[in-house]
Motif scaffolding. Structure first.
Motif, PDB file in Angstrom:
ATOM      1  N   SER A  34       0.827  -1.211   0.000  1.00 28.75           N
ATOM      2  CA  SER A  34       0.000   0.000   0.000  1.00 28.75           C
ATOM      3  C   SER A  34       0.864   1.265   0.000  1.00 28.75           C
ATOM      4  O   SER A  34       0.574   2.224  -0.719  1.00 28.75           O
ATOM      5  CB  SER A  34      -0.974   0.005   1.185  1.00 28.75           C
ATOM      6  OG  SER A  34      -0.268  -0.034   2.409  1.00 28.75           O
ATOM      7  N   ALA A  35       1.950   1.273   0.773  1.00 29.28           N
ATOM      8  CA  ALA A  35       2.844   2.438   0.795  1.00 29.28           C
ATOM      9  C   ALA A  35       3.543   2.610  -0.553  1.00 29.28           C
ATOM     10  O   ALA A  35       3.717   3.729  -1.037  1.00 29.28           O
ATOM     11  CB  ALA A  35       3.865   2.295   1.920  1.00 29.28           C
ATOM     12  N   CYS A  36       3.915   1.499  -1.160  1.00 33.31           N
ATOM     13  CA  CYS A  36       4.576   1.542  -2.464  1.00 33.31           C
ATOM     14  C   CYS A  36       3.620   2.098  -3.521  1.00 33.31           C
ATOM     15  O   CYS A  36       3.984   2.978  -4.305  1.00 33.31           O
ATOM     16  CB  CYS A  36       5.064   0.150  -2.845  1.00 33.31           C
ATOM     17  SG  CYS A  36       5.989   0.107  -4.382  1.00 33.31           S
ATOM     18  N   LEU A  37       2.396   1.578  -3.534  1.00 34.10           N
ATOM     19  CA  LEU A  37       1.412   2.057  -4.507  1.00 34.10           C
ATOM     20  C   LEU A  37       1.151   3.548  -4.329  1.00 34.10           C
ATOM     21  O   LEU A  37       1.059   4.290  -5.306  1.00 34.10           O
ATOM     22  CB  LEU A  37       0.104   1.268  -4.365  1.00 34.10           C
ATOM     23  CG  LEU A  37      -1.012   1.649  -5.337  1.00 34.10           C
ATOM     24  CD1 LEU A  37      -0.556   1.467  -6.788  1.00 34.10           C
ATOM     25  CD2 LEU A  37      -2.259   0.820  -5.058  1.00 34.10           C
ATOM     26  N   ARG A  38       1.044   3.979  -3.078  1.00 32.33           N
ATOM     27  CA  ARG A  38       0.815   5.403  -2.799  1.00 32.33           C
ATOM     28  C   ARG A  38       1.958   6.248  -3.368  1.00 32.33           C
ATOM     29  O   ARG A  38       1.739   7.274  -4.000  1.00 32.33           O
ATOM     30  CB  ARG A  38       0.672   5.602  -1.284  1.00 32.33           C
ATOM     31  CG  ARG A  38       0.156   6.937  -0.874  1.00 32.33           C
ATOM     32  CD  ARG A  38      -0.262   7.054   0.607  1.00 32.33           C
ATOM     33  NE  ARG A  38       0.552   6.286   1.562  1.00 32.33           N
ATOM     34  CZ  ARG A  38       0.185   5.123   2.103  1.00 32.33           C
ATOM     35  NH1 ARG A  38      -0.973   4.568   1.792  1.00 32.33           N
ATOM     36  NH2 ARG A  38       0.975   4.511   2.963  1.00 32.33           N
ATOM     37  N   ARG A  39       3.203   5.799  -3.185  1.00 35.31           N
ATOM     38  CA  ARG A  39       4.353   6.551  -3.719  1.00 35.31           C
ATOM     39  C   ARG A  39       4.348   6.569  -5.251  1.00 35.31           C
ATOM     40  O   ARG A  39       4.634   7.599  -5.856  1.00 35.31           O
ATOM     41  CB  ARG A  39       5.662   5.958  -3.200  1.00 35.31           C
ATOM     42  CG  ARG A  39       5.970   6.396  -1.774  1.00 35.31           C
ATOM     43  CD  ARG A  39       7.366   5.920  -1.401  1.00 35.31           C
ATOM     44  NE  ARG A  39       7.741   6.306  -0.065  1.00 35.31           N
ATOM     45  CZ  ARG A  39       8.712   7.184   0.197  1.00 35.31           C
ATOM     46  NH1 ARG A  39       9.395   7.747  -0.777  1.00 35.31           N
ATOM     47  NH2 ARG A  39       9.021   7.463   1.441  1.00 35.31           N
TER      48      ARG A  39
END
Length: 149
Positions: A34-39
């Motif tokens: 989720s953090a990767c997708l957000r970035r």
């Protein structure tokens, strides 16, 4: 947009494989999915990532001849530049067009099947554009480094 080590790693991974799954990308850069997708979405929204594309082997389509072509215009005016750029818009052989400084106004990357078809393009297409004063061809013999692919 913040420039940091993780964003740099994301961009490096995507340059190598733009089709990588988010979960795999997250694992490579040390983030949760989720953090990767957000970035990645932030990088896209900030126009740092301009898009994704397929890299085509042009030789498979018979386009094995590449030349970089310097084009000088008859006059140095905005009107002349616009007319030249519009003339190039639908010319399939011209893959890139850059307005540059130096001894000519434009640098083009041109792809054709072979030298014979380039000669026809040079004379009948590029040479027929009214704004063109000079054409200087640089024929690509090999490309030991090409990061467009």
């Amino acid at each position: 947009m913040k420039k940091d080590r993780i964003n740099d790693r994301i961009l490096q991974e995507l340059k190598v494989n733009g089709r990588i799954a988010n979960a795999e990308l997250a694992e490579h850069v040390g983030l949760s999915p989720s953090a990767c997708l957000r970035r990645v979405q932030e990088l896209e929204k900030a126009d740092v990532i301009k898009g994704y594309r397929a890299v085509i082997n042009n030789q498979a389509f018979g386009l094995g001849f590449v030349a970089y072509v310097g084009v000088g215009l008859n006059e140095h005016s905005t009107k002349s530049q616009r007319a030249f750029e519009q003339a190039l818009e639908f010319i399939d052989e011209v893959k890139e067009c850059h307005n540059v400084t130096g001894s000519f106004e434009y640098l083009l990357r041109v792809e054709t099947a072979d030298i014979k078809s380039y000669k026809a393009f040079h004379a009948d297409v590029l040479g027929a554009i009214p704004q063109v004063r000079t054409i200087t061809s640089h024929i690509v013999m090999d490309s030991p480094k090409d990061e467009r692919a």
